[in-house]
Design an enzyme around this catalytic site. Structure first.
Site, mmCIF file in Angstrom:
data_model
loop_
_atom_site.group_PDB
_atom_site.id
_atom_site.type_symbol
_atom_site.label_atom_id
_atom_site.label_comp_id
_atom_site.label_asym_id
_atom_site.label_seq_id
_atom_site.Cartn_x
_atom_site.Cartn_y
_atom_site.Cartn_z
ATOM 1 C CG HIS A 65 37.103 51.898 -14.363
ATOM 2 N ND1 HIS A 65 36.447 52.532 -15.391
ATOM 3 C CD2 HIS A 65 37.566 52.870 -13.534
ATOM 4 C CE1 HIS A 65 36.530 53.843 -15.195
ATOM 5 N NE2 HIS A 65 37.194 54.076 -14.084
HETATM 6 C C1 UD1 Z 1 40.779 56.268 -11.133
HETATM 7 C C2 UD1 Z 1 39.921 57.499 -10.816
HETATM 8 C C3 UD1 Z 1 38.748 57.586 -11.782
HETATM 9 C C4 UD1 Z 1 39.162 57.385 -13.245
HETATM 10 C C5 UD1 Z 1 40.008 56.103 -13.359
HETATM 11 C C6 UD1 Z 1 40.476 55.838 -14.786
HETATM 12 C C7 UD1 Z 1 39.848 58.170 -8.429
HETATM 13 C C8 UD1 Z 1 39.054 58.141 -7.198
HETATM 14 N N1 UD1 Z 1 39.397 57.420 -9.455
HETATM 15 O O1 UD1 Z 1 40.007 55.114 -10.835
HETATM 16 O O2 UD1 Z 1 38.157 58.864 -11.640
HETATM 17 O O3 UD1 Z 1 38.015 57.257 -14.054
HETATM 18 O O4 UD1 Z 1 41.146 56.237 -12.485
HETATM 19 O O5 UD1 Z 1 41.203 54.654 -14.857
HETATM 20 O O6 UD1 Z 1 40.850 58.837 -8.481
HETATM 21 N N2 UD1 Z 1 45.647 49.687 -10.167
HETATM 22 C C9 UD1 Z 1 46.660 48.956 -10.760
HETATM 23 N N3 UD1 Z 1 47.525 49.602 -11.572
HETATM 24 C C10 UD1 Z 1 47.440 50.929 -11.819
HETATM 25 C C11 UD1 Z 1 46.422 51.666 -11.187
HETATM 26 C C12 UD1 Z 1 45.522 51.040 -10.379
HETATM 27 O O7 UD1 Z 1 46.764 47.750 -10.565
HETATM 28 O O8 UD1 Z 1 48.254 51.455 -12.594
HETATM 29 C C13 UD1 Z 1 44.675 48.994 -9.309
HETATM 30 C C14 UD1 Z 1 45.012 49.127 -7.845
HETATM 31 O O9 UD1 Z 1 44.926 47.873 -7.267
HETATM 32 C C15 UD1 Z 1 43.919 50.015 -7.284
HETATM 33 C C16 UD1 Z 1 42.811 49.928 -8.307
HETATM 34 O O10 UD1 Z 1 43.413 49.543 -9.527
HETATM 35 O O11 UD1 Z 1 43.448 49.590 -6.038
HETATM 36 C C17 UD1 Z 1 42.104 51.223 -8.449
HETATM 37 O O12 UD1 Z 1 43.000 52.282 -8.783
HETATM 38 P P1 UD1 Z 1 42.645 53.780 -8.362
HETATM 39 O O13 UD1 Z 1 43.696 54.709 -8.819
HETATM 40 O O14 UD1 Z 1 42.279 53.806 -6.935
HETATM 41 O O15 UD1 Z 1 41.273 54.059 -9.095
HETATM 42 P P2 UD1 Z 1 40.708 53.729 -10.540
HETATM 43 O O16 UD1 Z 1 39.635 52.709 -10.401
HETATM 44 O O17 UD1 Z 1 41.782 53.483 -11.544
#
Ligand code: UD1
Length: 367
Positions: free
Chosen positions: A207
């Site tokens: 991820h």
């Molecule tokens: C975040 C953390 C990372 C951690 C990871 C665990 C930051 C910068 N990154 O990364 O340190 O290892 O969480 O999972 O804070 N999305 C969904 N549903 C959700 C959450 C996210 O669909 O419940 C999608 C969204 O489209 C979003 C993407 O996933 O754009 C990324 O989510 P984001 O919270 O930005 O970062 P993670 O990659 O989850």
């Protein structure tokens, strides 16, 4: 004392579980604020119900967005909550956008901040998490380090006076759930279609933005997983699913079988059932180590260097640049004989955290 834990993303909920349990056994007041950075039930709700964490007292509902938008939304929403609650401590976890936002909001109100999992470093400045953790360490009052290595990093940055070795709270929860899984207290994990749990399989996650966001790289990594000699159960994070769909990359191909993210007990059970792990997750590298499964990490470096020294974890930044044979041999290698030791503590880190926070006077700005 009154402590506010601010969490928002999946790995923080795992760390919150033993902390909430330790505070529940004390006479301190523990308030849980969920930023809503992770909002999918698979990444959030199942962790509260599955790990017996009390429901959040406050939900900020910030959701997804660019780094600036997400961080700013937490800051804006958290200010009035901290103003109202006026806790003795704000406890922040790990390295996400929710972590840095909560730390900034609190220090600017002169509220003491404790950073759990302080001192981790990848030294990779492309990772958003690296900036989040470094900046949080430098503004927090109390740095709760999981390892000796983390203590050294903090000392090198002039932060030794604010640092204490607490151990790793992820050991507390991982060993507790492992025992429950082995005792048959949890249902079998829901593995992707095409995976037969009675036959050898590999367990994988992917991820990190550096692996998912460039279409050519993502396609190459997916192909590398698909051509492994054993079936691969991929618990797909929403970021991976979204990027793959955007770039027209088919995730289910060859030996690669795609399923949803697993709840924590399901993840522990899947790792225990597997022949090995392939991942770019920090937490999963360590869980594989604690559960004694070989791990292959698709990154150029790791914050959890203790997993690598003994050979339980091997870093392969570019699997697609290896020959198929070399890649397969690395992932399916036999477990090393080396005793992994207990570099992450003995499973009582959460109690240490509560005790250190009770005793701490040095960094408090309350005076
Ligand atoms: C975040 C953390 C990372 C951690 C990871 C665990 C930051 C910068 N990154 O990364 O340190 O290892 O969480 O999972 O804070 N999305 C969904 N549903 C959700 C959450 C996210 O669909 O419940 C999608 C969204 O489209 C979003 C993407 O996933 O754009 C990324 O989510 P984001 O919270 O930005 O970062 P993670 O990659 O989850």
């Amino acid at each position: 004392m009154k402590v506010i834990s601010v969490v928002g993303a999946r790995p923080q909920l795992v760390k919150l579980a033993p902390i909430a349990a330790a505070f529940a056994k004390s006479d301190h007041e523990h308030v849980i604020v969920h930023t809503g950075q992770h909002y999918d039930a698979d990444l959030s709700d199942v962790f509260f119900s599955g790990l017996g964490i009390p429901d959040p007292d406050v939900h900020l509902g910030v959701g997804s967005g660019s780094h600036g938008l997400q961080t700013g939304a937490v800051l804006t929403a958290l200010d009035p909550v901290l103003e109202r609650e006026r806790p003795d401590w704000v406890l922040v976890y790990g390295d996400t956008n929710s972590t840095i936002a909560a730390a900034l909001s609190a220090v600017k109100m002169h509220l003491p901040v404790a950073h759990l999992e302080a001192g981790l470093r990848s030294f990779n400045r492309r990772m958003p998490e690296e900036h989040n953790r470094v900046l949080t360490d430098h503004c927090a009052d109390l740095l709760l380090a999981p390892t000796e290595e983390a203590m050294r990093h903090l000392a090198n940055e002039g932060l030794a006076h604010r640092a204490r070795l607490a151990g790793d709270v992820m050991v507390d929860i991982c060993l507790r759930i492992r025992d429950a899984v082995l005792a048959g207290e949890h249902p079998a994990p829901v593995l992707p279609e095409g995976i037969d749990p009675a036959e050898p399989f590999l367990f994988a996650t992917l991820h990190r933005p550096d692996n998912t966001d460039d279409p050519e790289r993502l396609a190459a990594l997916v192909e590398s997983l698909a051509k492994l000699p054993l079936p691969v159960a991929l618990a797909a994070h929403p970021r991976l699913v979204a990027r793959a769909a955007e770039h027209g990359i088919k995730l289910t191909q060859g030996n690669l079988h795609v399923g949803r993210p697993l709840p924590y007990a399901g993840l522990v059970a899947a790792v225990l059932a597997s022949a090995g792990v392939v991942t770019d997750s920090g937490g999963l590298q360590k869980e594989a180590f604690l559960l004694e499964r070989v791990c292959t990490t698709v990154r150029p470096e790791t914050e959890w260097v203790e997993t690598v020294g003994t050979g339980w974890n091997v870093l392969v930044p570019d699997p697609h640049l290896l020959s198929s044979e070399e890649w397969a041999a690395t992932v399916t290698r036999t477990a090393p004989d080396a005793d992994p030791g207990i570099p992450y503590g003995d499973g009582h880190a959460a109690e240490n955290v509560v005790r250190i926070m009770e005793d701490w006077e040095g960094g408090s700005r309350r005076a």
